[in-house]
Design a protein around this motif. Structure first.
Motif, short mmCIF file in Angstrom:
data_model
loop_
_atom_site.label_atom_id
_atom_site.label_comp_id
_atom_site.label_asym_id
_atom_site.label_seq_id
_atom_site.Cartn_x
_atom_site.Cartn_y
_atom_site.Cartn_z
N LEU A 275 0.83 -1.21 0.00
CA LEU A 275 0.00 0.00 0.00
C LEU A 275 0.87 1.25 0.00
O LEU A 275 0.57 2.22 -0.71
CB LEU A 275 -0.93 -0.01 1.21
N LEU A 276 1.94 1.23 0.80
CA LEU A 276 2.83 2.38 0.85
C LEU A 276 3.54 2.59 -0.49
O LEU A 276 3.70 3.73 -0.95
CB LEU A 276 3.88 2.18 1.95
N MET A 277 3.95 1.49 -1.13
CA MET A 277 4.63 1.61 -2.42
C MET A 277 3.66 2.07 -3.51
O MET A 277 4.05 2.69 -4.49
CB MET A 277 5.27 0.28 -2.80
N GLU A 278 2.37 1.75 -3.32
CA GLU A 278 1.36 2.23 -4.27
C GLU A 278 1.14 3.73 -4.09
O GLU A 278 0.93 4.45 -5.07
CB GLU A 278 0.05 1.46 -4.06
N LYS A 279 1.22 4.18 -2.86
CA LYS A 279 1.03 5.60 -2.60
C LYS A 279 2.24 6.42 -3.04
O LYS A 279 2.09 7.55 -3.51
CB LYS A 279 0.78 5.82 -1.10
N TYR A 280 3.44 5.84 -2.90
CA TYR A 280 4.67 6.54 -3.29
C TYR A 280 5.32 5.77 -4.45
O TYR A 280 6.16 4.90 -4.24
CB TYR A 280 5.63 6.64 -2.10
N PRO A 281 4.95 6.09 -5.69
CA PRO A 281 5.41 5.31 -6.85
C PRO A 281 6.90 5.39 -7.15
O PRO A 281 7.41 4.57 -7.89
CB PRO A 281 4.58 5.90 -8.00
N ASN A 282 7.60 6.38 -6.57
CA ASN A 282 9.04 6.45 -6.82
C ASN A 282 9.86 5.81 -5.70
O ASN A 282 11.07 5.93 -5.67
CB ASN A 282 9.49 7.90 -7.03
N VAL A 283 9.18 5.09 -4.81
CA VAL A 283 9.88 4.34 -3.76
C VAL A 283 10.26 2.96 -4.29
O VAL A 283 9.46 2.28 -4.93
CB VAL A 283 9.00 4.20 -2.50
N ILE A 284 11.51 2.56 -4.05
CA ILE A 284 11.97 1.22 -4.37
C ILE A 284 12.50 0.60 -3.08
O ILE A 284 12.89 1.33 -2.16
CB ILE A 284 13.08 1.22 -5.45
N VAL A 285 12.52 -0.71 -3.00
CA VAL A 285 12.93 -1.36 -1.75
C VAL A 285 13.93 -2.47 -2.03
O VAL A 285 13.96 -3.06 -3.11
CB VAL A 285 11.73 -1.96 -0.98
N GLN A 286 14.77 -2.72 -1.04
CA GLN A 286 15.70 -3.85 -1.03
C GLN A 286 15.36 -4.71 0.16
O GLN A 286 15.31 -4.21 1.29
CB GLN A 286 17.14 -3.36 -0.94
N LEU A 287 15.10 -5.99 -0.08
CA LEU A 287 14.74 -6.93 0.99
C LEU A 287 15.92 -7.83 1.30
O LEU A 287 16.49 -8.44 0.39
CB LEU A 287 13.54 -7.76 0.58
N TYR A 288 16.30 -7.93 2.57
CA TYR A 288 17.44 -8.75 3.00
C TYR A 288 16.94 -9.83 3.95
O TYR A 288 16.55 -9.55 5.09
CB TYR A 288 18.49 -7.89 3.70
N GLY A 289 16.94 -11.07 3.47
CA GLY A 289 16.57 -12.18 4.33
C GLY A 289 17.74 -12.57 5.22
O GLY A 289 18.84 -12.80 4.72
N HIS A 290 17.51 -12.64 6.51
CA HIS A 290 18.59 -12.99 7.44
C HIS A 290 18.97 -14.47 7.31
O HIS A 290 18.13 -15.33 7.07
CB HIS A 290 18.17 -12.71 8.89
N THR A 291 20.24 -14.73 7.49
CA THR A 291 20.73 -16.10 7.48
C THR A 291 21.91 -16.21 8.42
O THR A 291 22.52 -15.21 8.80
CB THR A 291 21.13 -16.54 6.06
N SER A 292 22.25 -17.42 8.80
CA SER A 292 23.32 -17.67 9.77
C SER A 292 24.69 -17.51 9.13
O SER A 292 24.85 -17.53 7.91
CB SER A 292 23.17 -19.08 10.34
N THR A 293 25.70 -17.35 9.97
CA THR A 293 27.09 -17.34 9.51
C THR A 293 27.71 -18.73 9.65
O THR A 293 28.88 -18.92 9.35
CB THR A 293 27.93 -16.34 10.32
#
Length: 369
Positions: A275-293
């Motif tokens: 919904l937020l990305m629909e409201k702000y069309p020039n917003v882009i996101v990077q998703l980082y899935g956590h993982t172990s070392t």
């Protein structure tokens, strides 16, 4: 220049680049040192993609390309280590690795050429979806490949000539690695916590342009829990002094053990971000899935990426353009309560250059993987 002639010219130039890099890969595969041969071949492949991107006028990002090639290659990247096995080093470490390196380089070049030719960029390239095509090209060219010319010549040469040839190969590999690491000064691999922190420190103030939405969507955004991540981000996006990029931890996202499945709370949170990305069309996101070392590097990276892709899938199903979402893994030395793993989201705003990359896949003549 007419579009057709320009396309033919680019294809011809791309074929020349691939052909050149295939020869390099076949030669570098003869290096008797396992770590050096893998590093030099990998470096040559990244430089090949950079040259192809230049031909098609596509923005190049070294870190992203390294990740893509690593996914395409899979376990092929460890072939060079067979030279460490007593008795197999000279038998398998030369010819077979040389042929495999050449076939893999050819397949990588063709995969990226096809993607760029269809109007794609590194921003919308999906290495997972492209693996099947990569393996088809790799298997076909590996079976049809003949013994590399450097091997034939070495068999006919004297011992002294072979030594000279080996030295030349080593020097060539060293030159490729040196050029790669010193002339393309970008960090390898995914971003770390420290990298993301430095990114936060370099954030800049950017004005957002919200889109007028129907009252139902606006009411839903206003009703976000103020303590939730989406609630904090919603207020942040409304702040005229906000700077980007900015990282947030997704408080509703928890992955038990090695699970990559999303719980109901995580799905709802990502729908709120849609919904937020629909409201702000020039917003882009990077998703980082956590993982172990801990554990095998390939397995833990796979888990982290699959977690991020699971989050992206919710956004895409909520009709957010896939080109506005980048997925990656982030290694953590410990998890929440030492039992659950989460994810981070980096909120950024597209600059003029990035807007082209974001909007371009929406054109009908572009194939999105």
């Amino acid at each position: 220049m007419p579009l057709f002639k320009r396309s033919v010219r680019r294809e011809k130039k791309a074929s020349e680049i691939i052909r050149k890099r295939v020869v390099y890969a076949a030669t570098l595969g003869l290096i008797p040192i396992p770590i050096l041969d893998v590093a030099s071949i990998f470096a040559s492949q990244v430089l090949m993609v950079r040259e192809l991107a230049k031909v098609y006028r596509v923005s190049f990002e070294k870190r992203r390309v390294e990740t893509f090639i690593g996914i395409l290659l899979g376990d092929l990247g460890t072939l060079g280590f067979v030279k460490l096995i007593p008795g197999l080093g000279s038998a398998l470490g030369g010819a077979k690795i040389s042929i495999s390196a050449a076939a893999a380089t050819y397949a990588i070049g063709k995969v990226f050429t096809q993607h760029f030719h269809q109007g794609g960029t590194l921003f919308d390239f999906d290495p997972v979806a492209s693996r099947e095509y990569f393996w088809q090209l790799y298997q076909a060219n590996r079976l049809e490949a003949k013994e590399p010319e450097p091997i034939k010549k070495s068999k006919k040469s004297s011992l002294a000539g072979w030594i000279i040839g080996a030295v030349v190969v080593l020097l060539a590999a060293a030159a490729v690695v040196a050029f790669y690491y010193f002339n393309v000064p970008l960090k390898q691999g995914p971003l770390s916590d420290a990298d993301l922190f430095r990114q936060d420190q370099q954030a800049k103030r950017i004005n957002l342009s919200p889109t007028s939405l129907d009252s139902t969507i606006n009411a839903a955004i206003v009703s976000f829990d103020s303590f939730s991540t989406e609630g904090v981000v919603a207020k942040y996006l409304q702040d005229s002094l906000a700077v980007f990029p900015r990282r947030f931890s997704l408080n509703a996202v928890r992955f038990p053990g090695s699970s990559v499945a999303l719980r109901t709370g995580a799905q709802l949170q990502m729908k709120n971000f849609a919904l937020l990305m629909e409201k702000y069309p020039n917003v882009i996101v990077q998703l980082y899935g956590h993982t172990s070392t801990l554990g095998g590097i390939l397995n833990r990276q796979r888990i982290g990426r699959e977690r991020a892709r699971a989050l992206k899938e919710v956004l895409v199903k909520s009709k957010i353009d896939a080109s506005r979402v980048v997925t990656e893994f982030l290694e953590k030395e410990y998890s929440a309560h030492h039992q659950f793993w989460g994810a981070d989201i980096v909120i950024d705003v597209a600059t003029k250059k990035e807007e082209v990359l974001v909007k371009r896949p929406q054109r009908k003549n572009v194939l999105i993987h």
